[in-house]
Design a protein around this motif. Structure first.
Motif, PDB file in Angstrom:
ATOM      1  N   TYR A   1      37.467  36.298  30.309  1.00 43.30           N
ATOM      2  CA  TYR A   1      38.502  36.575  31.289  1.00 43.30           C
ATOM      3  C   TYR A   1      37.998  37.627  32.276  1.00 43.30           C
ATOM      4  CZ  TYR A   1      42.160  34.432  28.322  1.00 43.30           C
ATOM      5  OH  TYR A   1      42.947  33.571  27.581  1.00 43.30           O
TER       6      TYR A   1
ATOM      7  N   GLN B   1      39.779  40.596  34.867  1.00 41.11           N
ATOM      8  CA  GLN B   1      41.014  41.276  35.261  1.00 41.11           C
ATOM      9  C   GLN B   1      40.796  42.050  36.547  1.00 41.11           C
ATOM     10  OE1 GLN B   1      42.460  44.512  32.789  1.00 41.11           O
ATOM     11  NE2 GLN B   1      44.561  44.096  33.361  1.00 41.11           N
TER      12      GLN B   1
ATOM     13  N   PHE C   1      36.733  40.622  30.194  1.00 37.52           N
ATOM     14  CA  PHE C   1      37.065  40.617  28.775  1.00 37.52           C
ATOM     15  C   PHE C   1      36.547  39.342  28.123  1.00 37.52           C
ATOM     16  CE2 PHE C   1      39.677  44.291  28.308  1.00 37.52           C
ATOM     17  CZ  PHE C   1      40.355  44.466  29.503  1.00 37.52           C
TER      18      PHE C   1
ATOM     19  N   MET D   1      43.185  43.873  40.020  1.00 38.24           N
ATOM     20  CA  MET D   1      44.524  44.294  40.436  1.00 38.24           C
ATOM     21  C   MET D   1      45.249  43.150  41.141  1.00 38.24           C
ATOM     22  SD  MET D   1      45.237  47.389  39.545  1.00 38.24           S
ATOM     23  CE  MET D   1      46.489  47.918  40.706  1.00 38.24           C
ATOM     24  N   MET D   2      44.505  42.425  41.956  1.00 37.42           N
ATOM     25  CA  MET D   2      45.130  41.385  42.775  1.00 37.42           C
ATOM     26  C   MET D   2      45.562  40.171  41.946  1.00 37.42           C
ATOM     27  SD  MET D   2      45.496  42.087  45.963  1.00 37.42           S
ATOM     28  CE  MET D   2      45.562  40.484  46.737  1.00 37.42           C
ATOM     29  N   ARG D   3      44.699  39.734  41.055  1.00 38.69           N
ATOM     30  CA  ARG D   3      44.919  38.465  40.380  1.00 38.69           C
ATOM     31  C   ARG D   3      45.305  38.603  38.915  1.00 38.69           C
ATOM     32  NH1 ARG D   3      42.703  34.270  43.468  1.00 38.69           N
ATOM     33  NH2 ARG D   3      42.522  32.958  41.613  1.00 38.69           N
ATOM     34  N   GLY D   4      45.299  39.841  38.405  1.00 37.88           N
ATOM     35  CA  GLY D   4      45.641  40.035  37.006  1.00 37.88           C
ATOM     36  C   GLY D   4      44.552  39.510  36.095  1.00 37.88           C
ATOM     37  N   LEU D   5      44.959  38.990  34.949  1.00 40.29           N
ATOM     38  CA  LEU D   5      44.027  38.504  33.935  1.00 40.29           C
ATOM     39  C   LEU D   5      43.881  36.986  34.096  1.00 40.29           C
ATOM     40  CD1 LEU D   5      42.540  39.845  31.506  1.00 40.29           C
ATOM     41  CD2 LEU D   5      44.469  39.151  30.096  1.00 40.29           C
TER      42      LEU D   5
ATOM     43  N   LEU E   1      41.517  33.384  33.280  1.00 43.01           N
ATOM     44  CA  LEU E   1      40.498  32.759  32.448  1.00 43.01           C
ATOM     45  C   LEU E   1      39.337  32.271  33.303  1.00 43.01           C
ATOM     46  CD1 LEU E   1      39.766  31.619  29.563  1.00 43.01           C
ATOM     47  CD2 LEU E   1      40.678  29.447  30.416  1.00 43.01           C
TER      48      LEU E   1
END
Lengths: 111, 114
Positions: free
Chosen positions: B35, B37, B91, B39-43, B45
């Motif tokens: 993954y 991560q 991650f 700020m703009m797109r989050g988490l 895959l």
């Protein structure tokens, strides 16, 4: 387009009170929902999940509620403790499809 | 029990350099996920392996990104050449089998491309 939305970037509550974290989704094919907790500099940790055949699942101080008609789920933490301060992610999936995560809500529990 | 182990924890490098992130999943877990991560797109895959075989790589942003899983206990995510917009926390996670079991995440690699 965001299929899983956590509209509150942050939430602050007093120790001992209830924390309610909310999550909305748009995909009606989602049938399994999870909450993860994340501390700074660590990876997300699985907290609790719920299948779409249920509307509530409880694990100790944590309860997840699912309202399928509203496409809404919430995580209740009672009573809140300072150690619960973290970022909480809502995630959802449909069938064997991939997990889709919300952007998270930062919970601060004040002593 | 050892959890998912990622290395390095932090990486700072200059634009254009090759970056290799490493992951050791939990022993006995058959599925591995990478993954990113921001700020703009989050988490989001990037890629998912099952039994060392890539199953879904639709999240890999472009050809500069590649991932391998040569055996059940090791995976790499490589970026070549790296660009500043690749800066993020990456991650790795593993699960016993696919999407039907909760994923266990490593502590991530914070990547900064200057």
């Amino acid at each position: 387009d965001q299929q899983v939305k956590q509209n509150s970037p942050s939430l602050s509550v007093q120790e001992g009170r209830i924390s309610i974290l909310n999550c909305d989704y748009t995909n009606s094919m989602f049938d399994y929902f999870l909450w993860y907790k994340k501390y700074p500099a660590e990876g997300p940790t699985f907290l609790i999940s719920i299948s779409s055949i249920k509307d509530k699942n409880e694990d100790g101080r944590f309860t997840v509620f699912l309202n399928k008609s509203a496409k809404h789920l919430s995580l209740h933490i009672v009573p809140s403790q300072p150690g619960d301060s973290a970022v909480y992610f809502c995630a959802a999936r449909g069938g064997s499809e991939k997990l889709v995560f919300g952007k998270g809500t930062k919970l601060t529990v004040n002593p | 029990d050892a959890g998912v182990i990622q290395s390095p924890r932090h990486e700072v490098t200059e634009m254009g350099q090759e970056v290799t992130l490493r992951c050791k999943p939990i022993s006995g877990h058959n599925s591995l996920f990478w993954y990113r991560q921001t700020m703009m797109r989050g988490l989001e895959l990037l890629i998912y392996f099952n039994n060392n075989v890539p199953i879904d790589d639709s999240g890999m942003p472009e050809d500069r990104f590649s991932a391998k899983m040569p055996n059940a206990s090791f995976s790499t995510l490589k970026i070549q050449p790296s660009e500043p917009r690749d800066s993020a926390v990456y991650f790795c996670a593993s699960s016993i089998q696919g999407w039907n079991q909760p994923q266990h995440f490593g502590d991530g690699t914070r990547l900064s491309i200057l």
